[in-house]
Structures are given as C-alpha cells and as structure tokens.
Design a protein around this motif. Structure first.
Motif, short mmCIF file in Angstrom:
data_model
loop_
_atom_site.label_atom_id
_atom_site.label_comp_id
_atom_site.label_asym_id
_atom_site.label_seq_id
_atom_site.Cartn_x
_atom_site.Cartn_y
_atom_site.Cartn_z
N ALA A 118 1.49 -11.66 24.47
CA ALA A 118 0.67 -11.98 25.64
C ALA A 118 1.50 -11.88 26.91
O ALA A 118 2.69 -12.19 26.92
CB ALA A 118 0.11 -13.40 25.50
N ALA B 231 -7.98 -21.50 30.08
CA ALA B 231 -6.75 -20.74 30.35
C ALA B 231 -6.10 -21.13 31.67
O ALA B 231 -5.05 -20.61 32.03
CB ALA B 231 -7.05 -19.24 30.34
N TYR C 129 0.97 -12.59 31.39
CA TYR C 129 0.13 -13.36 32.31
C TYR C 129 0.21 -12.81 33.73
O TYR C 129 1.29 -12.76 34.32
CB TYR C 129 0.52 -14.85 32.27
N THR D 258 -2.56 -8.47 28.72
CA THR D 258 -2.62 -9.59 29.66
C THR D 258 -3.77 -10.52 29.36
O THR D 258 -4.79 -10.13 28.81
CB THR D 258 -2.79 -9.13 31.13
N GLN D 259 -3.58 -11.76 29.76
CA GLN D 259 -4.66 -12.73 29.84
C GLN D 259 -5.62 -12.21 30.91
O GLN D 259 -5.25 -11.38 31.76
CB GLN D 259 -4.05 -14.09 30.24
N TYR E 204 -12.22 -7.89 26.45
CA TYR E 204 -12.60 -9.12 25.75
C TYR E 204 -14.11 -9.07 25.57
O TYR E 204 -14.85 -9.18 26.55
CB TYR E 204 -12.21 -10.34 26.60
N HIS F 161 1.15 -18.85 33.73
CA HIS F 161 0.70 -19.60 32.55
C HIS F 161 0.79 -21.09 32.90
O HIS F 161 1.78 -21.53 33.51
CB HIS F 161 1.60 -19.28 31.35
#
Ligand code: FAD
Length: 299
Positions: A146, A223, A148, A178-179, A270, A152
């Motif tokens: 992962a 998140a 960010y 990435t998130q 997603y 984070h």
C-alpha cells in the motif's frame, strides 16, 4: 516487433458475505472479465477474519475464470507461523500475486502478532517463496504494498509514509497501489516525493468511483481521508440518483485521467463488488486495452 504498451488495469473485489452477495459478485466478475484486466485483487479481513471466504473466492477466480488474482494479506493479529502457513497455501494453490498489508486492528481488539508492519510481511513472503522455488520454476511471486497519497493516520507526516514505502521496496516489494485520494495533486506529490527518496517501483493510483455519498463518508472515516469539499457539495447537490452518478463518474474520470497524464502506470479501481460505476468510468476514459484475443495471441 515491439508491442504497444497499455496502462495496467485492475479491480478490487471483496469476498462475499452471503449467498445473495456471492451471486451478485459473480455477475460483477463476469462483466469485469470482459474488460480483460491485468489482475483483480481480493481483500482480506484484518487478522484473517474472512480468511476462508477470501481463499474460496481466490480459488474460484483461478479455476473458473481467465482472471489473475492478487491476494491481499494482512499481518496484524496473526503469528508468523500462521502467516507462513497462509502464504504457503496461497503459493501452493497457484496464487502468483500478494498484496502485503499490515491491516487495521478491529475495534475493541488489542493488536497482537509478531509481524508488526507490512515491510516485515513482504520479507516473510520472500522467505516462503524461496522455499518454493522449484514449484515456481524459479519464477517469482509479485508482491505489492500500500502507498498513501495523503498521510496515513498512524504516520507522523508524509516523510514517514515515504520512508516506509522505500522500506517496503527494499524488503522486496515490486509495486504499490495507493489508498483512495480525491485530488490529482496528491498523487503527483506522492510520486514526486517517492522518486526523490529513491523509490523506483510502479505506484498504481487506486481510484474509487465517486458515486455514493454514503460510501464516501464511510471510507473517509475508516481511512482518515477528508473528502474534497467541492466534490462533496456537487454530489450532495445532485437532484436525482442519475445526476449524482453522472457527477461522480465525471469526477472519477478527471482524477484517473490526470493520474494517467502524469505518467501513472495503470489504474486500480475499487469496485465495492459493483460493476456498473466501474464500467462507466472505464467507458468514459476510453482506456487502451490489449486486443480481444488476449496478450498471448500477440506474442
Ligand atoms: P504499514 O506499511 O505497516 O504502515 C502502517 C503504519 O505504520 C504507517 O503509519 C507507517 O508509517 C507505520 N510503519 C510502517 N512500518 C513501520 C516501522 N518499521 N516502524 C514504525 N512505523 C512503521 N486493510 C485490510 O484489512 N484488508 C485489506 O484487504 C486491505 N487492502 C488494502 C488495499 C490497498 C491498496 C490499501 C492502500 C489499503 C488496504 N487496506 C486493507 C488498509 C491497510 O491495511 C491500512 O491502511 C493499514 O492501516 C496500513 O496498512 P499498511 O500495509 O500500509 O501498513
């Protein structure tokens, strides 16, 4: 003759929680399969809370579809022995991609386990892989991690996130996803800072179809990401569901296009196990894909 290169395309799925959701997931799987993604990722509950459901989905993807699964694996709350067993089981079962994650401790539970961070999990995957070299025909498991684009929540600052990303690459990671993020400049900043720090692996932007305010609210609290105010106002201001969907798809396409224009190596969508919004985004993006006959035929 050199082949044209295409941006990578992948989707995130989560294991079904009921027979009904399994049925609708499989409609989604079949619709997404038509777009010939490079891989589909399967999430994994922290501390292995849905382990068998995740493994069941991975098994069906491997045996019943043309899709290549990337198995998420979290280390929080699991022992090294347990993790070793799961990694061995994944590789032994034909999984060739693992996304190594720490995971988040479920509410009300204390964090336990002797593999504390994702970089240690990457190292453990490489150790298990080394024991399986013959079976892999000296090939490698592809290991993702992962990244960010915004800090984070457990990190002191963005510099720490970049240091950790570099540590994960040094531990043996091949790529990062990435998130979710909401501003194109966040992705640009992440890649710029990562490259400056010496990170060389591809950093794939993870993009969420921004069509549901309920989902956005949940995700931002989970998140720790603030939803862009202007986007939020536009979604809230939509008079009908159709209008909200149009606004959301357009915003997602803008975000994805900006990342690709900025040199992103691909796109990870997603999906929340729903194909419609993901396919709308893809249609609007008009992403170049390999020919229908598949990659092998173009060899
Ligand atoms: P780490 O890389 O371990 O980082 C976690 C925190 O610890 C960061 O603040 C980091 O700065 C710090 N840190 C890292 N290493 C060290 C170190 N050596 N010393 C001190 N501090 C350190 N969660 C799930 O439960 N299941 C999933 O399937 C899942 N899929 C995801 C997929 C993607 C693409 C992304 C971006 C996230 C996903 N998550 C998932 C969420 C993820 O588990 C959380 O964001 C989690 O809080 C951090 O995971 P990580 O792998 O980034 O952890």
């Amino acid at each position: 003759m050199s082949q044209p290169s295409y941006p990578a395309l992948s989707y995130e799925l989560y294991p079904p929680r009921s027979a009904e959701s399994e049925q609708s997931l499989w409609t989604t799987v079949r619709r997404l399969e038509e777009t010939r993604p490079d891989f589909v990722s399967v999430t994994y509950g922290a501390a292995g809370s849905n382990r068998e459901a995740a493994i069941g989905l991975l098994r069906r993807l491997l045996t019943e579809t043309t899709l290549k699964p990337l198995a998420h694996l979290t280390c929080v709350g699991s022992s090294r022995t347990e993790l070793t067993g799961i990694i061995d089981r994944l590789i032994g079962g034909g999984v060739r991609g693992i996304l190594a994650l720490r995971g988040d401790t479920p509410e009300g539970r204390t964090r336990a386990g002797d593999v504390e961070h994702a970089d240690e999990l990457v190292r453990l995957i490489r150790e298990v892989e080394a024991q399986r070299t013959a079976q892999l025909a000296a090939g490698r498991v592809s290991v993702g991690v992962a990244a960010y684009a915004t800090r984070h929540p457990d990190s002191a600052n963005l510099d720490q996130d970049i240091d950790v990303l570099l540590a994960k690459e040094e531990a043996g990671a091949d790529f990062a996803i990435t998130q979710v993020f909401f501003r194109p400049s966040d992705y640009t900043r992440l890649v710029t800072r990562a490259r400056r720090a010496g990170v060389t692996m591809p950093i794939i932007p993870g993009v969420m179809p921004l069509t549901s305010t309920r989902r956005l609210r949940k995700l931002s609290s989970l998140a720790g990401i603030d939803v862009d105010d202007a986007l939020w106002a536009r979604l809230e201001g939509a008079r009908t569901d159709d209008e909200r969907r149009r606004v959301g798809v357009a915003a997602t396409v803008d975000l994805a296009r900006a990342a690709l224009d900025d040199g992103a190596p691909g796109l990870h969508l997603y999906t929340f196990n729903q194909h419609a919004a993901a396919l709308d985004v893809l249609d609007a993006l008009d992403l170049a894909r390999p020919p229908q006959a598949g990659l092998a035929a173009s060899l």
